[in-house]
Scaffold this active site. Structure first.
Site, PDB file in Angstrom:
ATOM      1  N   ARG A 267       2.406  12.899  10.229  1.00  0.00           N
ATOM      2  CA  ARG A 267       1.122  12.799   9.533  1.00  0.00           C
ATOM      3  C   ARG A 267       0.460  11.762  10.136  1.00  0.00           C
ATOM      4  NH1 ARG A 267      -0.807   9.695   5.412  1.00  0.00           N
ATOM      5  NH2 ARG A 267      -2.212  10.434   3.867  1.00  0.00           N
TER       6      ARG A 267
ATOM      7  N   HIS B 213      -2.813   0.663  11.841  1.00  0.00           N
ATOM      8  CA  HIS B 213      -2.534  -0.811  11.527  1.00  0.00           C
ATOM      9  C   HIS B 213      -1.068  -0.845  11.480  1.00  0.00           C
ATOM     10  CE1 HIS B 213      -3.718   1.449   7.931  1.00  0.00           C
ATOM     11  NE2 HIS B 213      -2.755   1.303   7.421  1.00  0.00           N
TER      12      HIS B 213
ATOM     13  N   ASP C 275      -1.838   8.951  10.136  1.00  0.00           N
ATOM     14  CA  ASP C 275      -2.339   8.401   8.822  1.00  0.00           C
ATOM     15  C   ASP C 275      -3.708   7.823   9.392  1.00  0.00           C
ATOM     16  OD1 ASP C 275      -2.286   7.168   6.207  1.00  0.00           O
ATOM     17  OD2 ASP C 275      -2.208   5.172   7.434  1.00  0.00           O
TER      18      ASP C 275
ATOM     19  N   ASP D 246       0.777  -1.298   0.066  1.00  0.00           N
ATOM     20  CA  ASP D 246      -0.016  -0.045   0.016  1.00  0.00           C
ATOM     21  C   ASP D 246       0.833   1.110   0.001  1.00  0.00           C
ATOM     22  OD1 ASP D 246      -2.281   1.566   0.047  1.00  0.00           O
ATOM     23  OD2 ASP D 246      -2.511   1.299   2.114  1.00  0.00           O
TER      24      ASP D 246
ATOM     25  N   GLU E 128      -4.569  13.029   9.306  1.00  0.00           N
ATOM     26  CA  GLU E 128      -5.064  12.662   7.947  1.00  0.00           C
ATOM     27  C   GLU E 128      -6.614  11.971   8.130  1.00  0.00           C
ATOM     28  OE1 GLU E 128      -5.913   9.974   4.439  1.00  0.00           O
ATOM     29  OE2 GLU E 128      -5.034   9.130   6.341  1.00  0.00           O
TER      30      GLU E 128
ATOM     31  N   GLN F 237      -2.873  -5.542   6.326  1.00  0.00           N
ATOM     32  CA  GLN F 237      -2.706  -4.385   7.318  1.00  0.00           C
ATOM     33  C   GLN F 237      -3.878  -4.532   8.281  1.00  0.00           C
ATOM     34  OE1 GLN F 237      -3.700  -1.634   3.940  1.00  0.00           O
ATOM     35  NE2 GLN F 237      -2.095  -0.350   4.475  1.00  0.00           N
TER      36      GLN F 237
ATOM     37  N   HIS G 149      -1.251  11.888  -3.226  1.00  0.00           N
ATOM     38  CA  HIS G 149      -0.920  10.600  -3.832  1.00  0.00           C
ATOM     39  C   HIS G 149      -2.178   9.685  -3.464  1.00  0.00           C
ATOM     40  CE1 HIS G 149      -1.012   9.891   0.705  1.00  0.00           C
ATOM     41  NE2 HIS G 149      -1.155   8.594   0.426  1.00  0.00           N
ATOM     42  N   ASP G 150      -3.406  10.309  -3.170  1.00  0.00           N
ATOM     43  CA  ASP G 150      -4.571   9.440  -2.990  1.00  0.00           C
ATOM     44  C   ASP G 150      -5.242   9.750  -4.268  1.00  0.00           C
ATOM     45  OD1 ASP G 150      -4.005   7.433  -1.033  1.00  0.00           O
ATOM     46  OD2 ASP G 150      -4.626   8.919   0.676  1.00  0.00           O
TER      47      ASP G 150
ATOM     48  N   ARG H 226      -3.752   4.355  -8.343  1.00  0.00           N
ATOM     49  CA  ARG H 226      -3.361   5.450  -7.749  1.00  0.00           C
ATOM     50  C   ARG H 226      -1.947   5.755  -8.174  1.00  0.00           C
ATOM     51  NH1 ARG H 226      -4.586   4.460  -1.521  1.00  0.00           N
ATOM     52  NH2 ARG H 226      -3.954   2.551  -2.141  1.00  0.00           N
TER      53      ARG H 226
HETATM   54  C1  GLC Z   1      -4.182   6.833   4.188  1.00  0.00           C
HETATM   55  C2  GLC Z   1      -3.117   7.008   3.135  1.00  0.00           C
HETATM   56  C3  GLC Z   1      -3.663   5.860   1.839  1.00  0.00           C
HETATM   57  C4  GLC Z   1      -3.375   4.485   2.436  1.00  0.00           C
HETATM   58  C5  GLC Z   1      -4.355   4.428   3.788  1.00  0.00           C
HETATM   59  C6  GLC Z   1      -4.099   3.360   4.403  1.00  0.00           C
HETATM   60  O1  GLC Z   1      -5.432   7.293   3.882  1.00  0.00           O
HETATM   61  O2  GLC Z   1      -3.154   8.146   2.598  1.00  0.00           O
HETATM   62  O3  GLC Z   1      -2.456   5.976   0.879  1.00  0.00           O
HETATM   63  O4  GLC Z   1      -3.950   3.526   1.701  1.00  0.00           O
HETATM   64  O5  GLC Z   1      -4.039   5.479   4.621  1.00  0.00           O
HETATM   65  O6  GLC Z   1      -2.898   3.221   5.296  1.00  0.00           O
END
Ligand code: GLC
Length: 708
Positions: free
Chosen positions: A346, A248, A348, A205, A390, A316, A459-460, A581
């Site tokens: 960040r 995770h 996540d 990922d 995030e 994950q 990146h998403d 992506r």
């Molecule tokens: C966040 C990341 C993304 C990832 C997800 C799981 O949203 O930006 O790219 O797939 O977390 O970790």
């Protein structure tokens, strides 16, 4: 991902209390909405490691400014932790002052989540904090002092962020140091390097499946390289951000390996269920994040003989934040990385941390208590550090990540403004700003010490986070508009200039998210004529002007400064091929970067336009993020007006979302910025004493009231 049918009955009886279904992580705090279905989790007995971490008082100093070794760090949160080092002199008084300042924040938040378990947790936590402070290098302690004197360091207009993959930008961490001149030329003060901690091998990922938080991905370098890079960046006034994947870990992480081996301590780090009863109960109200390649939220694992909670991909494994040991582990990880010089984390997928039956298990109150507690720990040991949430959630839920009520300004320092990004693309396609105005006015003011992460692309994928209510208020229909945007940006809509691709189509909800680079979505890839190219570049300039002029940290996504288009080569990489992506995660095109001074090329034109915006922004005090941008309703539905009331005077962002000239009555602008404002981007003075002004196609202006 295919999952085997649920076994009728568990093959093995649960091995420990941790194996029991965990229907609601908040047993100690709040009742589950459906408490009849929620067996209450028993409080855990304190573990031996809590005792072994008891702090050692005030004896001789251990002068250590060298970051501790990986081994020692790993030991920190385990049962074999050595006694905490003793603090003395300045460190000791610093620790005591900061602990006194944050004790209540920390304790109250922890009690809200862990209840009585805090009594056992506290001495272990305190010892961990003492050790991290003792090990904090001297130059970082100096940075801490400087930051305490400049608490608004993330809010100042000079702050420009840049987001890049280490390998795709510069090969390795050492390679990044070779490219710092490029970043400085652009005006970058903040560098987010995408996940670089050791991930699981193969599919991971994009690095968001971490196997070891204290090691760097081998092909990128080592922890020593990371530390050298942060020192070099710091010397140049650039802050490094890393992802803290907190929801995770990779299935290959040591905790998960030990959980599978049957160690009760580590089984309790995860959310494991012996049969489908609880997973099915949860699934009734859970959304699917990757319905395409990872449907459902649970994965059967034979070795663990359990259904494992896996919100994202099957590899994950979600962590059990109801276990205070998980909290301690992450305090230790954060401080370890902070002591390597990481300045911004960040957080996540932070919205998913806490699970509650009968809900979508996002944005639960415990998430904010936990963030507040983590932040308090960081403030005690490393106050130079900031958190970025995030949380890609609705505006109503988002503000809590910056702090609501009692939490105000005490959780994350920054949060992504996803809604702004979505509305940029929405208005660009619809040529209409009514929905944009409506969506922005739904935001409550953020705490004055916080800031937004502002972005055009990342990146998403882009999910069309547009509520039916907002759509209705703006005179359109939610599902219809969302479907239009997916059609438009995948290029299916007749006449669309965009070349994106649909990501994760969900037939159940009708959602179709979009992948694609900013330049391809804005029309550069499809451009046939010089006129098309010029329009595409103007669109991109407009989107950047809104984000740079909004008040927050603009996060430039690598390659956007050169208008890089989609990269289709991901299809040839087996572990990327199923995830489009990667379309918008290209390798840096350094040949194009060489063209950046050439105004005859699209790359050169984009770079010049962006650089002009950056320069203007960095000199504009009106863009301090403590001030809110406010919508001024425009009489022309193709244009957006954003006002910022600064003690130095008014600023008005004026934006045209169409490719034609747009008229505006001059009095609307005059009322805000007076007769003769200056456009901070071009430097031109405007005369608003006439009746009407005409905005250029995709024009963007930052009008500043002039002192009389
Ligand atoms: C966040 C990341 C993304 C990832 C997800 C799981 O949203 O930006 O790219 O797939 O977390 O970790």
């Amino acid at each position: 991902m295919t999952k085997p049918p649920a076994p009728d009955a568990p093959e093995n009886p649960p091995r420990s209390a941790a194996d029991q279904p965990i229907p609601d992580q908040s047993a100690s705090a709040q009742p589950a909405p459906d408490s009849s279905a929620a067996p209450v989790r028993k409080p855990r007995a304190p573990r031996k490691s809590a005792a072994s971490l008891e702090h050692a008082g005030t004896g001789a100093a251990r002068p250590t400014s060298k970051p501790r070794s990986k081994k020692a760090a790993e030991a920190a949160a385990t049962a074999d932790t050595p006694a905490a080092p003793e603090l003395s002199g300045h460190d000791l008084s610093t620790f005591n002052i900061r602990l006194e300042r944050y004790r209540q924040d920390l304790e109250n938040s922890l009690r809200a989540v862990y209840g009585k378990q805090v009594d056992a947790l506290w001495p272990r936590l305190e010892a961990l904090l003492r050790r991290a402070l003792a090990e904090r290098p001297a130059d970082l302690k100096r940075l801490d002092e400087a930051r305490l004197l400049r608490p608004d360091w993330l809010q100042v207009p000079e702050m420009i962020g840049y987001v890049a993959y280490t390998d795709r930008f510069a090969g390795t961490l050492r390679g990044v140091s070779q490219r710092l001149g490029y970043l400085e030329e652009l005006g970058v003060k903040y560098l987010h390097l995408m996940p670089l901690l050791k991930p699981r091998a193969r599919e991971n990922d994009g690095g968001y499946a971490v196997a070891d938080y204290r090691a760097v991905r081998e092909d990128l370098g080592s922890i020593d390289d990371l530390r050298s890079l942060t020192a070099e960046l710091r010397g140049r006034g650039i802050s490094l951000e890393l992802d803290l994947v907190i929801n995770h870990v990779a299935r290959e992480h040591d905790w998960a390996v030990r959980a599978r081996a049957g160690e009760a301590r580590y089984r309790d780090y995860f959310l494991l269920f012996p049969d489908r009863q609880m997973p099915d109960a949860y699934e009734r109200s859970l959304p699917e994040i990757f319905p395409d390649f990872a449907p459902g939220n649970f994965t059967w694992n034979e070795e663990a003989a359990s259904w494992v909670w896996t919100t994202f991909n099957s590899y994950q494994w979600d962590l059990n934040w109801a276990n205070p040991d998980v909290f301690l582990e992450f305090v230790d990880i954060i401080l370890y990385l902070a002591n390597q010089g990481v300045e911004i984390f960040r957080l996540d997928a932070i919205a998913f941390l806490w699970k509650r039956l009968g809900t979508d298990s996002q944005n639960q109150p415990e998430v904010h208590d936990l963030t507040r507690a983590l932040r308090a720990c960081a403030r005690i040991v490393a106050p130079a550090v900031a958190f970025k949430a995030e949380a890609i959630v609705s505006p109503g839920d988002l503000i809590a990540y910056l702090g609501k009520r009692d939490h105000s300004g005490k959780v994350s320092d920054m949060a992504y403004h996803n809604s702004l990004m979505v509305q940029l693309w929405s208005s660009l396609a619809s040529r209409n700003t009514r929905l944009f105005e409506q969506a922005l006015s739904a935001f409550a003011p953020k705490p004055t010490n916080t800031t937004w992460g502002l972005y055009v692309r990342c990146h998403d994928d882009i999910g069309w986070a547009i509520s039916d209510h907002d759509a209705g208020m703006a005179g359109t229909v939610g599902w219809g508009h969302r479907a239009f945007l997916s059609d438009f940006y995948s290029g299916e809509w007749p006449g669309s200039f965009a070349r994106g691709q649909v990501f994760q189509a969900n037939p159940r909800t009708g959602d179709r998210r979009i992948s694609g680079s900013a330049a391809s979505l804005a029309g550069l890839e499809a451009a046939q004529t010089p006129e098309d190219v010029s329009l595409a570049l103007r669109r991109l300039r407009l989107l950047h002007a809104v984000t740079l002029g909004y008040g927050g940290v603009p996060l430039l996504y690598m390659g956007d400064e050169l208008a890089l288009t989609n990269d289709y080569s991901y299809q040839d990489v087996p572990e990327h091929a199923s995830d489009n992506r990667w379309l918008h995660r290209p390798a840096m095109d350094w040949d194009k970067a060489e063209e950046r001074a050439d105004s005859a090329t699209p790359a050169g034109q984009m770079y010049a336009a962006l650089q002009q915006l950056i320069r203007a922004r960095q000199q504009l005090p009106h863009l301090h993020a403590s001030i809110e941008s406010q919508v001024v309703r425009s009489s022309n539905e193709h244009t957006l007006l954003l006002r910022r009331s600064h003690p130095l005077g008014q600023m008005l962002g004026v934006y045209n979302f169409t490719g034609e000239f747009q008229p505006l009555p001059a009095w609307v602008l005059r009322e805000v910025v007076g007769d003769f404002p200056r456009d901070a981007i071009s430097g031109h003075e405007w005369n608003l004493t006439n009746e009407e002004v005409a905005l250029e196609p995709y024009g963007a202006y930052w009008l500043i009231e002039q002192p009389r």
